[in-house]
Design a protein around this motif. Structure first.
Motif, mmCIF file in Angstrom:
data_model
loop_
_atom_site.group_PDB
_atom_site.id
_atom_site.type_symbol
_atom_site.label_atom_id
_atom_site.label_comp_id
_atom_site.label_asym_id
_atom_site.label_seq_id
_atom_site.Cartn_x
_atom_site.Cartn_y
_atom_site.Cartn_z
ATOM 1 N N ARG A 260 0.990 -1.025 -0.131
ATOM 2 C CA ARG A 260 -0.521 0.382 -0.083
ATOM 3 C C ARG A 260 0.892 0.945 0.049
ATOM 4 O O ARG A 260 1.801 1.307 0.543
ATOM 5 C CB ARG A 260 -0.712 -0.138 1.378
ATOM 6 C CG ARG A 260 -2.090 -0.970 0.905
ATOM 7 C CD ARG A 260 -2.992 -0.554 1.495
ATOM 8 N NE ARG A 260 -4.202 -1.573 1.825
ATOM 9 C CZ ARG A 260 -4.884 -2.130 0.664
ATOM 10 N NH1 ARG A 260 -5.718 -0.783 0.122
ATOM 11 N NH2 ARG A 260 -6.061 -3.364 0.901
ATOM 12 N N THR B 138 -17.495 -0.907 -2.325
ATOM 13 C CA THR B 138 -17.528 -3.029 -0.920
ATOM 14 C C THR B 138 -18.810 -2.897 -1.743
ATOM 15 O O THR B 138 -18.640 -4.403 -1.457
ATOM 16 C CB THR B 138 -17.916 -1.360 -0.202
ATOM 17 O OG1 THR B 138 -18.656 -1.339 0.176
ATOM 18 C CG2 THR B 138 -16.314 -1.410 0.840
ATOM 19 N N ASP C 133 -15.943 3.052 -0.288
ATOM 20 C CA ASP C 133 -15.090 3.002 1.211
ATOM 21 C C ASP C 133 -13.823 3.188 0.960
ATOM 22 O O ASP C 133 -13.282 2.845 -0.415
ATOM 23 C CB ASP C 133 -14.627 1.587 1.340
ATOM 24 C CG ASP C 133 -13.472 1.022 1.363
ATOM 25 O OD1 ASP C 133 -13.451 -0.135 0.509
ATOM 26 O OD2 ASP C 133 -12.797 1.451 2.173
ATOM 27 N N VAL C 134 -12.940 4.347 1.413
ATOM 28 C CA VAL C 134 -12.260 5.525 2.131
ATOM 29 C C VAL C 134 -11.150 5.133 3.309
ATOM 30 O O VAL C 134 -11.761 5.036 4.069
ATOM 31 C CB VAL C 134 -12.190 6.496 1.124
ATOM 32 C CG1 VAL C 134 -10.591 7.716 1.064
ATOM 33 C CG2 VAL C 134 -13.244 6.632 0.318
ATOM 34 N N ARG C 135 -10.081 4.384 2.810
ATOM 35 C CA ARG C 135 -9.173 4.087 4.003
ATOM 36 C C ARG C 135 -8.402 5.718 4.082
ATOM 37 O O ARG C 135 -8.311 6.474 3.129
ATOM 38 C CB ARG C 135 -8.149 3.546 3.637
ATOM 39 C CG ARG C 135 -8.467 1.826 3.700
ATOM 40 C CD ARG C 135 -7.799 0.723 3.446
ATOM 41 N NE ARG C 135 -7.035 1.260 4.570
ATOM 42 C CZ ARG C 135 -5.263 1.043 4.093
ATOM 43 N NH1 ARG C 135 -5.010 -0.100 3.904
ATOM 44 N NH2 ARG C 135 -4.037 1.170 5.273
ATOM 45 N N GLU D 277 -5.512 8.257 6.635
ATOM 46 C CA GLU D 277 -4.894 8.572 7.109
ATOM 47 C C GLU D 277 -5.243 9.933 8.715
ATOM 48 O O GLU D 277 -4.219 11.121 7.381
ATOM 49 C CB GLU D 277 -3.804 8.066 7.386
ATOM 50 C CG GLU D 277 -2.377 7.658 8.750
ATOM 51 C CD GLU D 277 -1.551 6.484 8.647
ATOM 52 O OE1 GLU D 277 -0.621 7.168 8.567
ATOM 53 O OE2 GLU D 277 -1.556 6.168 8.178
ATOM 54 N N ILE E 210 -17.851 6.062 9.704
ATOM 55 C CA ILE E 210 -16.405 5.736 9.927
ATOM 56 C C ILE E 210 -16.397 4.662 11.103
ATOM 57 O O ILE E 210 -16.662 4.389 12.575
ATOM 58 C CB ILE E 210 -15.724 7.757 10.473
ATOM 59 C CG1 ILE E 210 -13.817 6.986 10.703
ATOM 60 C CG2 ILE E 210 -16.380 7.609 12.041
ATOM 61 C CD1 ILE E 210 -13.744 8.918 10.327
ATOM 62 N N GLU F 31 -9.442 2.032 12.775
ATOM 63 C CA GLU F 31 -8.740 0.342 13.113
ATOM 64 C C GLU F 31 -8.069 0.367 14.323
ATOM 65 O O GLU F 31 -7.625 -0.036 14.602
ATOM 66 C CB GLU F 31 -8.055 0.377 11.162
ATOM 67 C CG GLU F 31 -9.087 0.524 10.303
ATOM 68 C CD GLU F 31 -8.737 0.156 8.737
ATOM 69 O OE1 GLU F 31 -7.298 -0.572 8.928
ATOM 70 O OE2 GLU F 31 -9.450 0.233 8.148
ATOM 71 N N SER G 94 -4.791 5.484 11.000
ATOM 72 C CA SER G 94 -5.933 5.217 10.304
ATOM 73 C C SER G 94 -7.562 5.107 10.047
ATOM 74 O O SER G 94 -7.508 3.989 11.440
ATOM 75 C CB SER G 94 -4.582 3.346 10.213
ATOM 76 O OG SER G 94 -4.200 3.469 10.634
ATOM 77 N N THR H 51 -11.213 4.329 8.330
ATOM 78 C CA THR H 51 -12.136 4.025 7.353
ATOM 79 C C THR H 51 -13.421 4.616 7.242
ATOM 80 O O THR H 51 -14.066 4.582 7.865
ATOM 81 C CB THR H 51 -12.255 2.285 7.010
ATOM 82 O OG1 THR H 51 -11.193 1.508 7.215
ATOM 83 C CG2 THR H 51 -12.997 1.996 5.266
ATOM 84 N N VAL I 189 -17.421 4.883 4.935
ATOM 85 C CA VAL I 189 -18.247 3.685 4.005
ATOM 86 C C VAL I 189 -19.586 5.025 4.098
ATOM 87 O O VAL I 189 -19.282 4.882 4.531
ATOM 88 C CB VAL I 189 -18.168 2.456 4.754
ATOM 89 C CG1 VAL I 189 -19.810 2.069 4.076
ATOM 90 C CG2 VAL I 189 -17.359 1.877 5.353
#
Length: 95
Positions: free
Chosen positions: A3, A26, A32-34, A36, A58, A61, A65, A67, A69
């Motif tokens: 990544r 997804t 879906d977006v990651r 940071e 949201i 993780e 981090s 995610t 959606v």
């Protein structure tokens, strides 16, 4: 699979607005977006997303981090939120 972190800046923000790199469907109706952020900003960013009703859910993780959606129908609002987070809070969208 490796990544690569992509900083959202003036140039890449335009890409985010146009093609949303790092965003994968997804489900037929969801994105879906990651992202940071600085770990100290997680609670604040989560509160911003939750206050923007219907834009995204949201999930934290670890550390900074996150995610996001979001329904495909809220794509424009999500892009606006991501650009604001980039500008005001140094957020990064992960590829």
């Amino acid at each position: 699979m490796r990544r690569v972190k992509a900083w959202i800046s003036g140039v890449t923000s335009e890409k985010v607005r146009n093609v949303m790199p790092g965003v994968a469907p997804t489900h037929a109706q969801m994105l879906d977006v990651r992202v940071e952020v600085d770990p100290r900003e997680v609670v604040f960013v989560k509160s911003l997303v939750e206050a923007s009703e219907g834009v995204a859910s949201i999930f934290a993780e670890h550390g900074g981090s996150l995610t996001f959606v979001s329904p495909v129908t809220r794509r424009a609002a999500l892009v606006e939120l991501l650009v604001d987070l980039e500008r005001d809070h140094g957020a990064r969208v992960l590829d």
